[in-house]
Scaffold this motif. Structure first.
Motif, PDB file in Angstrom:
ATOM      1  N   MET A 112      61.087  58.102  48.815  1.00 43.42           N
ATOM      2  CA  MET A 112      61.538  56.715  48.797  1.00 43.42           C
ATOM      3  C   MET A 112      62.932  56.577  49.395  1.00 43.42           C
ATOM      4  N   LEU A 115      62.647  57.133  53.214  1.00 43.04           N
ATOM      5  CA  LEU A 115      61.917  56.064  53.909  1.00 43.04           C
ATOM      6  C   LEU A 115      62.790  54.822  54.035  1.00 43.04           C
ATOM      7  N   LYS A 116      63.641  54.592  53.033  1.00 39.94           N
ATOM      8  CA  LYS A 116      64.523  53.412  53.058  1.00 39.94           C
ATOM      9  C   LYS A 116      65.447  53.394  54.268  1.00 39.94           C
ATOM     10  N   SER A 117      66.056  54.537  54.575  1.00 38.02           N
ATOM     11  CA  SER A 117      67.088  54.492  55.627  1.00 38.02           C
ATOM     12  C   SER A 117      66.899  55.462  56.779  1.00 38.02           C
ATOM     13  N   ARG A 118      65.781  56.223  56.802  1.00 39.05           N
ATOM     14  CA  ARG A 118      65.550  57.126  57.925  1.00 39.05           C
ATOM     15  C   ARG A 118      64.209  56.903  58.625  1.00 39.05           C
ATOM     16  N   ALA A 119      63.477  55.901  58.206  1.00 38.43           N
ATOM     17  CA  ALA A 119      62.227  55.566  58.890  1.00 38.43           C
ATOM     18  C   ALA A 119      62.457  54.233  59.612  1.00 38.43           C
TER      19      ALA A 119
END
Lengths: 147, 82
Positions: A112, A115-119
């Motif tokens: 989580m 995914l928030k800041s690297r996807a």
């Protein structure tokens, strides 16, 4: 079984969770997380999620691979939607399976946070007062430090 | 020739999602300087480069990264997934 699905269509959290658990093998612990569009007192009519086709799949797969290796997961799943999504609808889910619950929970939180800041997804909110891109929060960036 | 992609508000400010350009830039920062010198809409998109992220061939990179051999450069705001 490690699966990444980037899609615009809705998904069923129940169905996905059941089939993930069924395919997760002998793992003693399965953790699932569902992220939904918040309905902030009717201020949001719809959310639109843009992404970077190609890089999204690569980045999310790399994040899931890292989680599988670090916590020795027997299975991992990431589903993330793009396009227009209404309040209350599912945006994304993660599922992790491991021998013990500590690993499954930690891996889900790691997924989580990353995914928030690297996807490469970007959220835009549409409401009665117009449209606005959701700004990244410093706290989301700092959350990566603990890993 | 290099493909340059823009996403989210970077795309909106520049007014297009993708373009193919010829550049003599050595680094990402050089490329940004070339774009900014072109037209006001690029200057508007890159007014604060601390608010812009870059990917080279779909991997996150820095503004100091060299772009030799790169086929695809993408500029976008900090990501908001999850």
């Amino acid at each position: 079984m490690h699966t990444v699905r980037i899609q615009d269509r809705p998904f069923s959290y129940g169905t996905e969770s059941d089939s993930f658990a069924a395919a997760a093998g002998p793992a003693g612990a399965v953790v699932t997380f569902l992220g939904r569009v918040r309905d902030d007192g009717g201020r949001l009519s719809v959310m639109e999620i843009e992404h970077y086709p190609g890089m999204t799949e690569r980045a999310v797969t790399a994040i899931l691979d890292e989680a599988v290796t670090r916590w020795d997961l027997t299975a991992g799943l990431v589903i993330h939607r793009h396009g227009r999504i209404a309040p209350g609808e599912a945006i994304m889910m993660v599922a992790t399976a491991a021998r013990h619950r500590a690993e499954a929970f930690a891996a889900a939180e790691f997924l989580m946070d990353y995914l928030k800041s690297r996807a490469p997804f970007w959220k835009k909110e549409f409401g009665p007062d117009g449209a606005e891109w959701v700004a990244a929060r410093d706290a989301d960036e700092q959350a990566l430090d603990r890993w | 020739m290099i493909d340059v992609l823009y996403f989210a508000w970077v795309r909106e400010r520049i007014g297009l999602p993708k373009e193919r350009i010829t550049t003599s830039a050595v680094t990402v920062a050089d490329l940004v300087a070339e774009l900014v010198a072109r037209e006001e809409r690029y200057a508007a998109a890159f007014a604060d480069t601390r608010a812009v992220r870059v990917a080279l061939d779909q991997e996150l990179a820095d503004f100091s990264s060299p772009i030799a051999g790169v086929r695809e450069v993408a500029f976008f705001p900090p990501m908001t997934g999850g």
